[in-house]
Design a protein around this motif. Sequence first.
Motif, PDB file in Angstrom:
ATOM      1  N   UNK A 160      88.197 -29.070  55.354  1.00 55.81           N
ATOM      2  CA  UNK A 160      89.169 -28.715  54.586  1.00 55.81           C
ATOM      3  C   UNK A 160      90.192 -28.752  55.535  1.00 55.81           C
ATOM      4  N   UNK A 161      90.672 -27.959  56.524  1.00 55.98           N
ATOM      5  CA  UNK A 161      91.455 -27.845  57.229  1.00 55.98           C
ATOM      6  C   UNK A 161      91.923 -29.317  57.848  1.00 55.98           C
ATOM      7  N   UNK A 162      91.183 -30.347  58.129  1.00 56.89           N
ATOM      8  CA  UNK A 162      91.560 -31.669  58.594  1.00 56.89           C
ATOM      9  C   UNK A 162      92.460 -32.344  57.378  1.00 56.89           C
ATOM     10  N   UNK A 163      92.045 -32.042  56.319  1.00 55.38           N
ATOM     11  CA  UNK A 163      92.477 -32.646  54.807  1.00 55.38           C
ATOM     12  C   UNK A 163      93.707 -31.982  54.756  1.00 55.38           C
ATOM     13  N   UNK A 164      93.916 -30.648  54.844  1.00 56.21           N
ATOM     14  CA  UNK A 164      95.037 -30.062  54.574  1.00 56.21           C
ATOM     15  C   UNK A 164      96.192 -30.448  55.889  1.00 56.21           C
ATOM     16  N   UNK A 165      95.548 -30.731  57.018  1.00 53.58           N
ATOM     17  CA  UNK A 165      96.523 -31.235  57.929  1.00 53.58           C
ATOM     18  C   UNK A 165      97.212 -32.692  57.412  1.00 53.58           C
ATOM     19  N   UNK A 166      96.353 -33.443  57.122  1.00 53.39           N
ATOM     20  CA  UNK A 166      96.581 -34.597  56.945  1.00 53.39           C
ATOM     21  C   UNK A 166      97.746 -34.959  55.470  1.00 53.39           C
ATOM     22  N   UNK A 167      97.426 -33.971  54.622  1.00 52.02           N
ATOM     23  CA  UNK A 167      98.211 -33.706  53.246  1.00 52.02           C
ATOM     24  C   UNK A 167      99.525 -33.379  53.871  1.00 52.02           C
TER      25      UNK A 167
END
Length: 142
Positions: A50-57
């Motif tokens: 989730x955090x990796x996805x948040x970072x890319x968003x």
Amino acid sequence: MSDPASLAAISSTLELVNKSVDLVRNLRKKGDDELNAAEMRNTLIDLLDDLVEVKSEFISLKAVLLNKEEEIQSLKAKLEGKNKPIFDGNIYWLEGDETPFCTKCYEKNSLVFHLSVAKANPSWGTSEHWYCRNCEASYYPK
Ligand SMILES: [Zn+2]
């Protein structure tokens, strides 16, 4: 990215952050005794995803914000240009205004003074022209 798309991106990022917070909250509720190593590991893996996805968003949202900033700056520049009188070689005009301004008043005193139409006067030998009621300058069509 258009506005609805960036709004949707913000909403989905926020959802992801909420989901991650819930994961951590549930982890804390369970306490150390109930939590086995496998559960802990799985939750951490989910959390990291989730955090990796948040970072890319956030990286793409940052790009959207930068584009918007550039757009705002360019629109501001256009707006300033729109309010600036344009010299046609004889008199000054404002975009969207059919009455010109006195060159003498504008260049000497930065005064944006509308000209009046002076009718032709054969006895004075004058044709129709623009006339400034402020400084009495006359401007004949070229
Ligand atoms: Zn004038």
